[in-house]
Design a protein around this motif. Structure first.
Motif, PDB file in Angstrom:
ATOM      1  N   ARG F  31     -21.760  40.298 114.119  1.00 10.46           N
ATOM      2  CA  ARG F  31     -22.933  41.176 114.060  1.00 10.46           C
ATOM      3  C   ARG F  31     -22.779  42.220 112.971  1.00 10.46           C
ATOM      4  NH1 ARG F  31     -24.266  37.514 116.304  1.00 10.46           N
ATOM      5  NH2 ARG F  31     -25.195  37.238 118.368  1.00 10.46           N
ATOM      6  N   PHE F  32     -21.725  42.056 112.158  1.00 13.60           N
ATOM      7  CA  PHE F  32     -21.519  42.982 111.049  1.00 13.60           C
ATOM      8  C   PHE F  32     -21.017  42.206 109.848  1.00 13.60           C
ATOM      9  CE2 PHE F  32     -19.336  45.836 108.252  1.00 13.60           C
ATOM     10  CZ  PHE F  32     -20.027  47.029 108.337  1.00 13.60           C
ATOM     11  N   SER F  33     -21.657  42.442 108.716  1.00 11.42           N
ATOM     12  CA  SER F  33     -21.131  41.900 107.479  1.00 11.42           C
ATOM     13  C   SER F  33     -21.310  42.928 106.375  1.00 11.42           C
ATOM     14  CB  SER F  33     -21.844  40.597 107.098  1.00 11.42           C
ATOM     15  OG  SER F  33     -21.296  40.106 105.873  1.00 11.42           O
ATOM     16  N   ALA F  34     -20.259  43.114 105.595  1.00 13.83           N
ATOM     17  CA  ALA F  34     -20.331  43.943 104.397  1.00 13.83           C
ATOM     18  C   ALA F  34     -20.033  43.015 103.231  1.00 13.83           C
ATOM     19  CB  ALA F  34     -19.309  45.072 104.452  1.00 13.83           C
ATOM     20  N   GLY F  35     -20.861  43.056 102.219  1.00 12.87           N
ATOM     21  CA  GLY F  35     -20.680  42.107 101.129  1.00 12.87           C
ATOM     22  C   GLY F  35     -20.897  42.746  99.781  1.00 12.87           C
ATOM     23  N   TYR F  36     -20.595  41.956  98.775  1.00  8.94           N
ATOM     24  CA  TYR F  36     -20.907  42.330  97.399  1.00  8.94           C
ATOM     25  C   TYR F  36     -21.268  41.028  96.696  1.00  8.94           C
ATOM     26  CZ  TYR F  36     -20.896  44.673  92.947  1.00  8.94           C
ATOM     27  OH  TYR F  36     -21.289  45.189  91.738  1.00  8.94           O
ATOM     28  N   PRO F  37     -22.426  40.990  96.034  1.00  9.94           N
ATOM     29  CA  PRO F  37     -22.926  39.708  95.525  1.00  9.94           C
ATOM     30  C   PRO F  37     -21.989  39.072  94.507  1.00  9.94           C
ATOM     31  CG  PRO F  37     -24.618  41.427  95.408  1.00  9.94           C
ATOM     32  CD  PRO F  37     -23.326  42.104  95.741  1.00  9.94           C
ATOM     33  N   ILE F  38     -21.843  37.785  94.614  1.00  6.20           N
ATOM     34  CA  ILE F  38     -21.167  37.017  93.570  1.00  6.20           C
ATOM     35  C   ILE F  38     -21.494  35.540  93.739  1.00  6.20           C
ATOM     36  CG2 ILE F  38     -19.009  36.841  94.896  1.00  6.20           C
ATOM     37  CD1 ILE F  38     -17.556  36.939  92.111  1.00  6.20           C
TER      38      ILE F  38
END
Ligand SMILES: Cc1ncc(C[n+]2csc(CCOP(=O)(O)OP(=O)(O)O)c2C)c(N)n1
Ligand SMILES: Cc1ncc(C[n+]2csc(CCOP(=O)(O)OP(=O)(O)O)c2C)c(N)n1
Ligand code: SF4
Ligand code: SF4
Ligand code: SF4
Ligand code: SF4
Ligand code: SF4
Ligand code: SF4
Ligand SMILES: [Mg+2]
Ligand SMILES: [Mg+2]
Lengths: 297, 201, 388, 72, 297, 388, 72, 201
Positions: F31-38
């Motif tokens: 229920r949690f995601s932290a991302g950075y596009p790539i």
């Protein structure tokens, strides 16, 4: 010498009010004689006391450094993370479990050198974090190297001929990035510092408190500025309280005036409030309140 | 056959423990044709607090770099004394900053020498050279290295401006050591009685 | 070419490994270092910061290791010999840029003074647990060189060699110290500049219109140019052709990556740097490196005294791994004993190279100290008894 | 008689002198004696002046001292 | 159709003035129809032309992104580095070879998301770099995700229900961090942009130029703001030139007014000047001018 | 425990691997995601960003991968099941925090959709060249789990398994997709929540005064607590004792690191996840994983048609490496053929485990595409002919 | 007669229309025909009005057009 | 025995090439009990410009995921036509957006079908559905999949609000295809003469 020698009678039930907030089984701490970090901890504890917060819901997150050790001594859910990453860790912690009051407690190098990007982005998002930056103007834990806060001409182990890089004005940077609350005190200003800490515990959004603190071992002594006590006297004599002063005018130097006070206190919706507003506007009833912490049960 | 001598010097930050060990190592390795390996003990990353340095002296290249059972232990603080004396080798030499260390029990078969290094340094007007005073005293009472090698090492280890001061400090400690040895020799033994310790501290 | 005397502190010194490493860099011609403090490696740059202003060069303390590890590469393309220095956590942060250096064939040196890990671990205590990371820590296929000194003298000597190899092969070279070697003080002899061999950068002499920045020579290594010399070249971390232009062509990728790997073959084979003793009659060979090689040496002496026929193989160049030689030795011995201050890393390579011809006995140590010679001795003797 | 009292945990003290310097009523002084770590802890020179304000406690970086009012 | 069809006679020797500055063997470039990046390149080339700089001494450094591809098309010593690290790479390049004029040309995400820390620290040091930030308010190269510059309520591929995070005011942040020159233009303002670029090529220290630029493919179209041309018309109509405006008042929104102009132009000694001053003060004659670039010969 | 229906998109879908991976995470309870596009991994979080607001959870796009990879760990200690997603360059930036997760035993999932490397490489094209990095990329000794799906369906299934394993063993689990699998669209069947097994977090039930945050159970895995439950625990990346307190004691280091390694032993041995075919009569076994296992399957079919006695060993769990099984197979076959879309990574482990009992034949591909089945077929047939 | 001229490299054009829109003297228009990439390039509708100011060149993101003054 | 049909659809960004391929794959995999694998070709990271998608249809699980020699090639831009026709399988089917693609040479043994998909879409008032028109046409002229399966896939692939529009688009393309087939059948062959091409473009 006896443990509690004193000429005056001390009530049996008397105890040091900080002790219940500390992991006494870890004392003595590693900090040097005359180090100011412990003093800031006293102020933090007094602020917690007066806030009447349920301490089970207060979490403290530190990076790496002498100041970074605070998390390990606080008898709270406490996280000693990696160098510079206390703020993004705290961000995840807060968003997953919004009932938590999340305090970030770390050093100037940790928060503004390697961690500078996270700080400005958390401030931009107005993430509900309370950041206490103990600024001793040096990388202490690693032996006294220059920090982005070290004032010009000061001597450090990586600037043996004197620092020539301009230093950051932390309060100005925090404000420009979007912080809701910005204050600066020194370890001499124990009552004001405790009050400021109390204020941010009561406020929502990204709050930033800079505390100038002596590092006699690796900053003052190397710069012939004496020990902790002399530094405290300097703080007392050189500080001017100017609440609301324009942060741009509050830069610091090696031995000049120190402008202290509460500089910024503005109300902006915090990250979660902004999220709810946008989601309910676009999704209406389909938006589901995050129940992150429960999901793993 | 390899002969190894293990030395530990311990005190608190600011006493110049590391430099004194470095001088001894330098004397052996650079000015007396032997081998020396010096190591330091660090606390959590690099705090103030306590400080300790180890030197191994040998006639052959040194392989294992750490001191396990010092032949000579130099303590400049009560904490260091309490912490390290237990590991001193039987028959080893214990050297103390006698104003800062109270020797409560004489370990059997050990020889104990005390010197008021801080006071002697203060007499020279610079408390900071107490570590070099201590090196001089060490040289005199252990006889492990030639005084000349040690003096060269002192000169080699400090900035030119401070050479004179430090050499004086060395000599002061060295002479104090010689006198003490002689006095002890006179009163017939190198074992110091607690009495004397009291007298001196 | 000989070293530039400006940087050479000729004489006999009593230095720790970190400081000796710094002197090695200065002697090798390094005039640029970008760093970020971390125990137990900071002494290297602290000394550089104190020395370089009078030698003529730059030290800059960057805001983090990401910046330090790429700033040195900017400096290299500006014409500098450059290096950075770190330990475990910082080394992990440098991984992306180690890959960039490998891909762009930027000669530079990364010094990693290994401390107890993982994570923050034991910042002031020794370990040798970043060895596999040095080889595999960045994404994608690439090759590196890694050297493991076991004394301050070698910290000086091998740092010079590290710079020379980085210029010869145009790869990032890892100086893999351990805290024990980095913080150990011993005699270090620094010869005169005239007696120190330096590999100069191979700058192209071609006319601008005939120069392709990634056109390999017969050693598979391209000539170099620096910014400001009029070549107007392009450097990218994207897959690129001989002109340095990005390409999404599978053949270009294949050609480039195989070359990056193949150019290091000479080191994997004949030229692998190592130190051996008593291999001729050996039934057991102790393979070790860094501080452990000294502790192991002690154990080997004792074992020999007990009549065990044990030999020594000291890895000095950990990567490329001296595969050929280990395989060849495996054919004539019973067992390898491999002590390391980690839970088993280079021992995997030994085991692979041995290909079952000799047993491989790991002697792990989790870090925070070094082995007790007795532990290694026991491993040797039991290996001897278990002889088939 | 004093409104408050002050208590020192001698062994925890590192002799920085903050408490002595910043006690508003000058209740404290550093003793010449050493504790077992070799530091000079404070001792009470004017106990009757102690207001129990606990400023010493707020300043003490080693959590070695605190003051309080007598419960009356 | 013929290569150069035209009703009017064109002198045989006529050529497009940008061509000598570009790697024509790499044309056509990857940029989409109506993308503004190419327009900024025209302005940059005009600035180089008028600066009369020796192009052999001009180096260009980019990060990763659509804008990051500029380095690859410029016929200069050019470096396509890693995402967010153009500035620290450029720092090493400049310090090793001070005769170089080092231009950093990259996107808003590259310079202010992952690269934010490097930007504020380079500004603090007043490193002699000329930073051109093409701000299309989006992560374009990766397909239109939110950037710290994406204005509120805009839809992106990672904010399908609308961006709710407050966005950075790039010019304010650059100023607070210490930049010596700060300006903002749009791709509509080709002459002013070319002039600004010319000014920074003539100035020492950390200079920052923000250029708003259309990304029709991934920002405007997804937000029903039309194509490149419509965006250019919007720039024309919504822009107000206010030289010297306080950067704090120059925040941007999705469709509101765009304050453009030169906001900051101050003289501060740059990093190398500061270094020389400090070193000569403490080391006097012992200080040796860095000869970094020569060392590897 | 069964999956929470809120997150389960039951039904038959036509999804690419990235999207299927996202659905797997939601089904697993993330229920949690932290991302950075790539590229080519962004689709995973793009879908999560679109789905989670109506499921009830958080997606936050962080300022970089350093932040994303530590934010998820803060979320885990806040009580979430959390993951992050990246590709090569971002994976390199996450290395420090993979080590932190291993050291603090923080259960979480790292999805790496592998693209052509090294460095920026070939951002939109496939590779399998981060396999060794997944094991060794962070400094110090630690253990991880890595899974390699070969279809969108498996991206869904194995992502659930990744979360389950991370909870069972309290290690970071790597989902090692390749661009081909991540961007390939096929039928994906998502069962009802009631038919999806979920491993719940093992929260302690002990009274506050009897709980030690790193006190292991018989499986060597400690029970967990979350912030706000009153346990007032301490977490650090420093070497720590059972209470979570920092320690500089060598025994503590030894105990901790060995436990972190030993707790994964069951997976290295009996429980290793793999898929095998025709091993009984096989003289040659093709070892492969991810997309390559499908291309290899084609080659195996053709080889069998030609009468070559070839078997298949598909690695599904790459780490811990299925050492025991490979060694055991090596004893009864001639050779392993190991095609991978890299210049040789897992083949080193196969070679090591084979210990000379069977030959090991690498079939490398530098990336940017997949093998031509013919290439693998040729390797199989020549291996057959070279039979000793 | 025109002070300047404008030249179009048709195959490089992506038909964005910038040049047409921002030519101060409206010299250009987009042709209805396609180039080989399927874009509509500009063509000259009022060549005599061309000042050779090269604004079209400064705007063109594809380096497909430029203007210049006739050397007189 | 496994039967494989390879399909490539190519055009430029914004034409919905990917969606059309997805619909075909979905129809086969979800609504006709077969297997389908769809892949896309990406430019440098993810630019606008050209766009291409591949679908493989089969009666058994598909192992090798890429299209090497398409049986059916659908081109929506001149660029795509020029780039991809060479790889079309002998005897394969070429489908073009006839207003955007000029077929200059008839590849031997190939069947070519043109449709003014964009114009037909515009007739429905929404140019964007040209890709679904194309899918309908594809269904009609290739007969690879049941119209019903394709219609289901269309409905399944677009937001509810747009279903009606897209189904109309599908039908329009499908009918156009049927008519064309019949007309061609009448004039006796499925080979289109250049003449007709001219006429239609
Ligand atoms: C990735 C990484 N880089 C570097 C370090 C080394 N390090 C530990 S603390 C520190 C700086 C501490 O300075 P500050 O944050 O000001 O804290 P202080 O010790 O002064 O309180 C550094 C550089 C580390 N632990 N991790
Ligand atoms: C370490 C790393 N993380 C992520 C990426 C993927 N990536 C490439 S470009 C980019 C952002 C580009 O945005 P911007 O800088 O605004 O440039 P634009 O494409 O908009 O011109 C990202 C996230 C990467 N290449 N490397
Ligand atoms: S080194 Fe400085 S900051 Fe660290 S504990 Fe000592 S005095 Fe405090
Ligand atoms: S409590 Fe107040 S008055 Fe009493 S000793 Fe402390 S500071 Fe002084
Ligand atoms: S403040 Fe605390 S540590 Fe300092 S002298 Fe007073 S009691 Fe001791
Ligand atoms: S995606 Fe946007 S920024 Fe990138 S080239 Fe296309 S229009 Fe320009
Ligand atoms: S040169 Fe000037 S006038 Fe001539 S077409 Fe271009 S913009 Fe118009
Ligand atoms: S500006 Fe350039 S690309 Fe745009 S229409 Fe004019 S010539 Fe074509
Ligand atoms: Mg600090
Ligand atoms: Mg952008």
């Amino acid at each position: 010498m006896s443990e509690m020698e004193c000429v005056m009678e001390i009530p049996a039930e008397a105890y040091n009010p900080v002790e219940p907030f500390l992991r006494m089984d870890r004392m003595p701490h590693i900090w040097c004689p005359g180090c100011g970090i412990g003093t800031t901890v006293n102020c933090f504890v007094r602020a917690l006391l007066s806030s009447k917060a349920n301490l089970d819901n207060v979490a403290i997150v530190s990076g790496i450094g002498c100041t970074g050790r605070v998390a390990g001594y606080a008898r709270l859910d406490s996280f000693h993370t990696t160098h510079g990453r206390a703020i993004p860790f705290a961000t995840g912690l807060k968003l997953a479990n919004p009932k938590l009051q999340v305090v970030v407690y770390s050093g100037d190098g940790d928060l503004f050198a390697i961690g500078g990007n996270h700080l400005i982005h958390a401030a931009r998002r107005n993430m509900d974090l309370k950041v206490v930056c103990v600024n001793n103007m040096i990388y202490a834990m690693t032996g006294g190297q220059s920090a982005p806060t070290t004032p010009g001409a000061a001597v450090t182990s990586t600037a043996p001929y004197g620092v020539f890089e301009p230093s950051f004005n932390l309060v100005a940077l925090a404000e420009a990035a979007g912080a809701s609350y910005v204050a600066r005190w020194t370890t001499y200003h124990v009552t004001q510092l405790a009050r400021s800490m109390g204020e941010v515990l009561a406020k929502k959004g990204f709050c930033f408190i800079e505390v100038l603190s002596p590092c006699p071992t690796l900053y003052q002594r190397r710069n012939k500025m004496g020990d902790g006590l002399e530094t405290m006297k300097y703080y007392k004599q050189a500080s001017k309280i100017r609440n609301g002063a324009p942060t741009g005018e509050c830069g610091l130097s090696k031995s000049g005036e120190i402008v202290v006070g509460k500089f910024v206190d503005r109300d902006r919706p915090d990250y979660l409030e902004l999220m709810r507003a946008q989601m309910t506007e676009t999704l209406g009833a389909r938006f589901a309140e995050p129940e992150v912490a429960e999901c793993s049960l | 056959m390899q002969s190894l001598t293990e030395i530990r010097i311990a005190g608190f930050g600011g006493q110049g423990v590391i430099l004194s060990a470095a001088i001894i190592g330098r004397a052996a390795a650079l000015f007396q044709g032997g081998y020396a390996t010096m190591t330091q003990s660090f606390g959590p990353e690099a705090r103030g607090g306590s400080s300790s340095a180890q030197v191994i002296l040998s006639n052959e290249p040194i392989l294992y770099p750490y001191v396990t059972q010092p032949d000579v232990l130099v303590v400049l603080s009560q904490e260091a004394y309490t912490r390290f004396t237990p590991e001193l080798k039987r028959g080893g030499i214990l050297i103390t900053e006698q104003d800062l260390v109270r020797v409560d029990r004489i370990p059997p078969g050990e020889r104990v020498f005390g010197v008021p290094a801080t006071r002697l340094a203060e007499e020279l007007g610079r408390k900071v050279v107490l570590n070099v005073v201590m090196v001089g005293f060490f040289g005199a009472v252990t006889k492990l290295l030639d005084a000349e090698a040690l003096r060269k090492a002192v000169a080699d280890s400090v900035p030119p401006a401070l050479q004179k001061l430090n050499l004086e400090a060395f000599d002061k400690g060295y002479e104090y050591g010689i006198c003490l040895i002689n006095r002890l020799a006179e009163n017939g033994s190198l074992e110091i009685s607690p009495a004397i310790l009291e007298a001196e501290s | 070419m000989h070293a530039d005397p400006k940087g050479v502190l000729t004489g006999v010194h009593f230095l720790d490994g970190d400081h000796a490493c710094c002197e090695g860099a200065l002697a090798a011609g390094a005039r640029f270092s970008a760093g970020y403090p971390i125990t137990p490696s900071t002494e290297v740059v602290e000394r550089f910061a104190a020395r370089i202003p009078t030698v003529g060069g730059i030290f800059i303390q960057m805001e983090d290791e990401l910046a330090a590890s790429i700033a040195i590469q900017g400096a290299v393309w500006g014409g500098a010999k450059a290096f950075t220095v770190t330990s475990g956590p910082g080394f992990s942060l440098m991984m992306e840029h180690i890959g960039y250096a490998a891909m762009t064939e930027t000669p530079c040196v990364f010094v990693n003074v290994q401390r107890g890990g993982p994570s923050t671990g034991l910042p002031t205590l020794p370990a040798q647990a970043d060895m596999m990371q040095a080889r595999w820590g960045s994404h994608g296929d690439y090759g590196v060189i890694a050297l493991t000194p076991n004394s301050p003298q070698e910290c000086f000597d091998l740092t010079i060699q590290a710079f020379n190899l980085s210029e010869e092969f145009r790869v990032p070279v890892m100086m893999m110290l351990d805290e024990c070697v980095g913080h150990m003080t011993e005699k270090v002899v620094i010869p005169e500049a005239g007696r120190i061999e330096i590999t100069p950068r191979r700058f192209t002499r071609r006319p601008v219109d005939q120069f392709h920045v990634f056109e390999p020579d017969e050693q598979l290594v391209p000539e170099m140019a620096k910014a400001g010399d009029g070549y107007r070249f392009h450097i990218t971390g994207l897959t690129h052709d001989e002109r340095g232009y990005p390409s999404m062509n599978v053949e270009v990728q294949d050609r480039l990556l195989r070359r990056l790997q193949d150019k290091l073959k000479p080191l994997a084979n004949g030229r692998a740097i190592a130190e051996t003793e008593d291999l001729d009659d050996a039934e057991i060979v102790v393979v070790s490196y860094g501080i452990t090689s000294r502790v192991a040496q002690r154990a080997i002496q004792l074992a020999r005294q007990q009549g065990v026929r044990v030999g020594k193989f000291r890895i000095i160049q950990a990567w490329p791994f001296p595969e050929q030689r280990i395989r060849e030795i495996a054919g004539r011995i019973e067992a390898f004993v491999v002590p390391e201050v980690n839970l088993g890393q280079m021992v995997y390579e030994v085991e692979r190279a041995a290909a079952g011809k000799a047993r491989t006995i790991p002697v792990p140590h989790a870090g925070g100290g070094v082995h007790n010679p007795q532990t290694i001795l026991d491993a040797i003797t039991t290996a001897g008894e278990e002889r088939r | 008689m004093a409104k408050g009292f002050v208590a020192v945990t001698v062994e925890r003290c590192k002799g920085c002198g903050f408490c002595v310097e910043f006690c508003p009523t000058h209740v404290l002084a550093l003793s010449s004696a050493f504790n077992s770590k070799g530091y000079h802890p404070p001792y009470v020179v004017a106990g009757d002046k102690c207001s129990g304000c606990d400023l010493c406690g707020m300043y003490c970086p080693d959590f070695a001292i605190f003051g309080a009012r007598y419960a009356r």
